[in-house]
Design a protein around this motif. Structure first.
Motif, short mmCIF file in Angstrom:
data_model
loop_
_atom_site.label_atom_id
_atom_site.label_comp_id
_atom_site.label_asym_id
_atom_site.label_seq_id
_atom_site.Cartn_x
_atom_site.Cartn_y
_atom_site.Cartn_z
N LEU A 1 -1.40 6.16 -4.40
CA LEU A 1 -1.34 4.70 -4.57
C LEU A 1 -1.94 3.96 -3.38
O LEU A 1 -1.57 4.21 -2.22
CB LEU A 1 0.11 4.24 -4.71
N SER A 2 -2.83 3.05 -3.69
CA SER A 2 -3.33 2.15 -2.66
C SER A 2 -3.24 0.73 -3.16
O SER A 2 -3.37 0.47 -4.35
CB SER A 2 -4.80 2.48 -2.33
N LYS A 3 -2.96 -0.18 -2.23
CA LYS A 3 -2.87 -1.60 -2.58
C LYS A 3 -3.26 -2.44 -1.38
O LYS A 3 -2.67 -2.33 -0.30
CB LYS A 3 -1.44 -1.95 -3.00
N THR A 4 -4.27 -3.27 -1.56
CA THR A 4 -4.68 -4.21 -0.52
C THR A 4 -4.64 -5.61 -1.13
O THR A 4 -5.20 -5.84 -2.21
CB THR A 4 -6.10 -3.89 -0.03
N TYR A 5 -3.94 -6.53 -0.47
CA TYR A 5 -3.96 -7.93 -0.90
C TYR A 5 -5.13 -8.64 -0.22
O TYR A 5 -5.51 -8.32 0.90
CB TYR A 5 -2.66 -8.64 -0.50
N ASN A 6 -5.71 -9.59 -0.91
CA ASN A 6 -6.82 -10.39 -0.38
C ASN A 6 -7.98 -9.50 0.08
O ASN A 6 -8.61 -9.75 1.11
CB ASN A 6 -6.35 -11.28 0.79
N SER A 7 -8.25 -8.49 -0.74
CA SER A 7 -9.29 -7.52 -0.41
C SER A 7 -10.63 -8.22 -0.16
O SER A 7 -11.01 -9.13 -0.89
CB SER A 7 -9.43 -6.54 -1.59
N GLY A 8 -11.32 -7.81 0.89
CA GLY A 8 -12.63 -8.35 1.19
C GLY A 8 -12.60 -9.66 1.96
O GLY A 8 -13.64 -10.15 2.38
N LYS A 9 -11.40 -10.22 2.13
CA LYS A 9 -11.30 -11.46 2.90
C LYS A 9 -10.82 -11.16 4.32
O LYS A 9 -10.34 -10.05 4.60
CB LYS A 9 -10.32 -12.43 2.21
N THR A 10 -10.89 -12.16 5.17
CA THR A 10 -10.47 -11.94 6.55
C THR A 10 -8.97 -11.71 6.65
O THR A 10 -8.49 -11.11 7.60
CB THR A 10 -10.85 -13.14 7.45
N ASN A 11 -8.21 -12.21 5.65
CA ASN A 11 -6.75 -12.03 5.68
C ASN A 11 -6.29 -10.86 4.82
O ASN A 11 -5.18 -10.84 4.33
CB ASN A 11 -6.05 -13.32 5.25
N ALA A 12 -7.18 -9.87 4.62
CA ALA A 12 -6.80 -8.70 3.82
C ALA A 12 -5.63 -7.96 4.47
O ALA A 12 -5.55 -7.84 5.68
CB ALA A 12 -8.01 -7.76 3.70
N VAL A 13 -4.68 -7.51 3.62
CA VAL A 13 -3.53 -6.73 4.09
C VAL A 13 -3.45 -5.46 3.26
O VAL A 13 -3.21 -5.53 2.05
CB VAL A 13 -2.20 -7.50 3.90
N THR A 14 -3.63 -4.31 3.90
CA THR A 14 -3.45 -3.05 3.18
C THR A 14 -1.99 -2.63 3.30
O THR A 14 -1.50 -2.37 4.40
CB THR A 14 -4.38 -1.96 3.73
N VAL A 15 -1.31 -2.58 2.16
CA VAL A 15 0.13 -2.29 2.15
C VAL A 15 0.38 -0.82 1.82
O VAL A 15 1.27 -0.20 2.40
CB VAL A 15 0.84 -3.21 1.13
N LEU A 16 -0.39 -0.27 0.90
CA LEU A 16 -0.25 1.14 0.54
C LEU A 16 -1.61 1.82 0.67
O LEU A 16 -2.64 1.23 0.34
CB LEU A 16 0.25 1.28 -0.91
N GLN A 17 -1.59 3.05 1.17
CA GLN A 17 -2.83 3.78 1.35
C GLN A 17 -2.58 5.26 1.03
O GLN A 17 -1.97 5.96 1.81
CB GLN A 17 -3.30 3.63 2.80
N ASP A 18 -2.98 5.66 -0.17
CA ASP A 18 -2.78 7.04 -0.63
C ASP A 18 -1.30 7.45 -0.57
O ASP A 18 -0.96 8.55 -0.16
CB ASP A 18 -3.65 7.99 0.20
N ALA A 19 -0.43 6.54 -1.01
CA ALA A 19 1.00 6.83 -0.98
C ALA A 19 1.40 7.74 -2.14
O ALA A 19 0.89 7.60 -3.25
CB ALA A 19 1.80 5.51 -1.08
N LYS A 20 2.29 8.67 -1.84
CA LYS A 20 2.81 9.62 -2.84
C LYS A 20 4.32 9.66 -2.75
O LYS A 20 4.89 9.59 -1.66
CB LYS A 20 2.31 11.05 -2.53
N LEU A 21 4.95 9.83 -3.90
CA LEU A 21 6.40 10.01 -3.92
C LEU A 21 6.80 10.62 -5.26
O LEU A 21 6.38 10.13 -6.30
CB LEU A 21 7.11 8.65 -3.74
N ASP A 22 7.58 11.67 -5.22
CA ASP A 22 8.17 12.25 -6.43
C ASP A 22 9.68 12.08 -6.36
O ASP A 22 10.28 12.36 -5.32
CB ASP A 22 7.90 13.77 -6.51
#
Ligand code: ADP
Ligand code: ADP
Length: 225
Positions: free
Chosen positions: A9-30
């Motif tokens: 799982l990956s999730k970035t808010y405001n992708s491509g903008k100066t205020n981009a926030v990456t919250v999840l990056q290749d997250a895994k959970l079982d």
């Protein structure tokens, strides 16, 4: 047997903008059937984002969400809504009960929306209320109940349609410490024996330690706490 599988799982808010926030990056959970997992992380770390993605309220940029072995990624909005209604129960910090309905009615209504017969829905609502120790509050409206009682009703409502997955975001965060302990114990009793998978975000490390496993978010990944 894995009940909830989050993968890549990956999730970035405001992708491509100066205020981009990456919250999840290749997250895994079982999470296995019957397993209760605590999610502890500071405010802003991405707990709500992770819970919303797991609960099919939000979509990740990449990665997959599987519930009960079914890949939910790429479902149409309509099918995702159906899957959410059947498979996922949510509890928030605030109970969000409907104020004009009784405790029992608040637990019956989601079952009616799911096609359950009224008498069956009422019987299940009363059984759930009894299991969290407030059978005598069935006819009370939320405003006539204490904070702890309101939250117990919210748990019952979350489990009304016998979901496969329970997601909770600070479920006792609004309660004083003594009440919080009791209400948390009621939640654990309710979940035990149902075989559902539970992911519960909490700031309370003592409560977290009572669960089967504790994880945290670190650099956008889910890791053991
Ligand atoms: P937590 O639940 O741990 O407090 P959130 O998942 O709510 O964390 O938020 C994680 C980060 O992502 C925070 O920096 C927050 O400001 C940001 N964020 C959350 N939702 C949005 C959104 N819809 N748009 C932009 N940024 C967001
Ligand atoms: P919580 O207190 O449960 O962690 P937040 O206050 O972080 O919740 O977020 C509440 C709502 O606002 C969430 O739906 C989240 O997606 C959204 N949100 C959070 N941060 C931002 C932001 N920076 N920009 C836009 N929306 C945001």
């Amino acid at each position: 047997d894995v009940m909830l599988r989050l993968d890549g799982l990956s999730k970035t808010y405001n992708s491509g903008k100066t205020n981009a926030v990456t919250v999840l990056q290749d997250a895994k959970l079982d999470i296995k059937a019957g397993e209760m997992v605590a999610l502890v992380a500071p405010s802003g770390a991405g707990k709500s984002t992770l819970l919303h993605i797991a609960g099919l309220l939000d979509t990740p940029d990449t990665g997959t969400v599987e519930i009960g072995g079914v890949n939910m990624t790429g479902l149409s909005d309509r099918r995702r809504t159906i899957a959410r209604r059947q498979d996922v129960g949510f509890v928030y910090q605030f109970h969000h009960l409907l104020p004009e309905f009784t405790a029992e009615e608040n637990i019956v209504l989601p079952q009616l929306a799911n096609g359950i017969a009224k008498s069956d829905a009422e019987a299940r609502a009363r059984d759930l209320l009894a299991r969290v120790g407030i059978a005598d509050r069935a006819s009370h409206r939320p405003s006539a109940m204490s904070g702890g009682e309101q939250q117990r009703v919210a748990f019952c409502r979350a489990l009304a349609n016998a979901p496969r997955l329970l997601l909770a975001d600070e479920p006792t965060g609004n309660l004083d410490p003594g009440t919080s302990d009791q209400v948390f114990a009621a939640l654990m009793d309710l979940v035990r024996g149902t075989g559902l998978a539970a992911l519960i975000a909490t700031h309370n490390l003592e409560l977290a330690a009572r669960m089967d496993r504790v994880v945290k978010l670190d650099g956008g990944q889910v890791v053991a706490a």
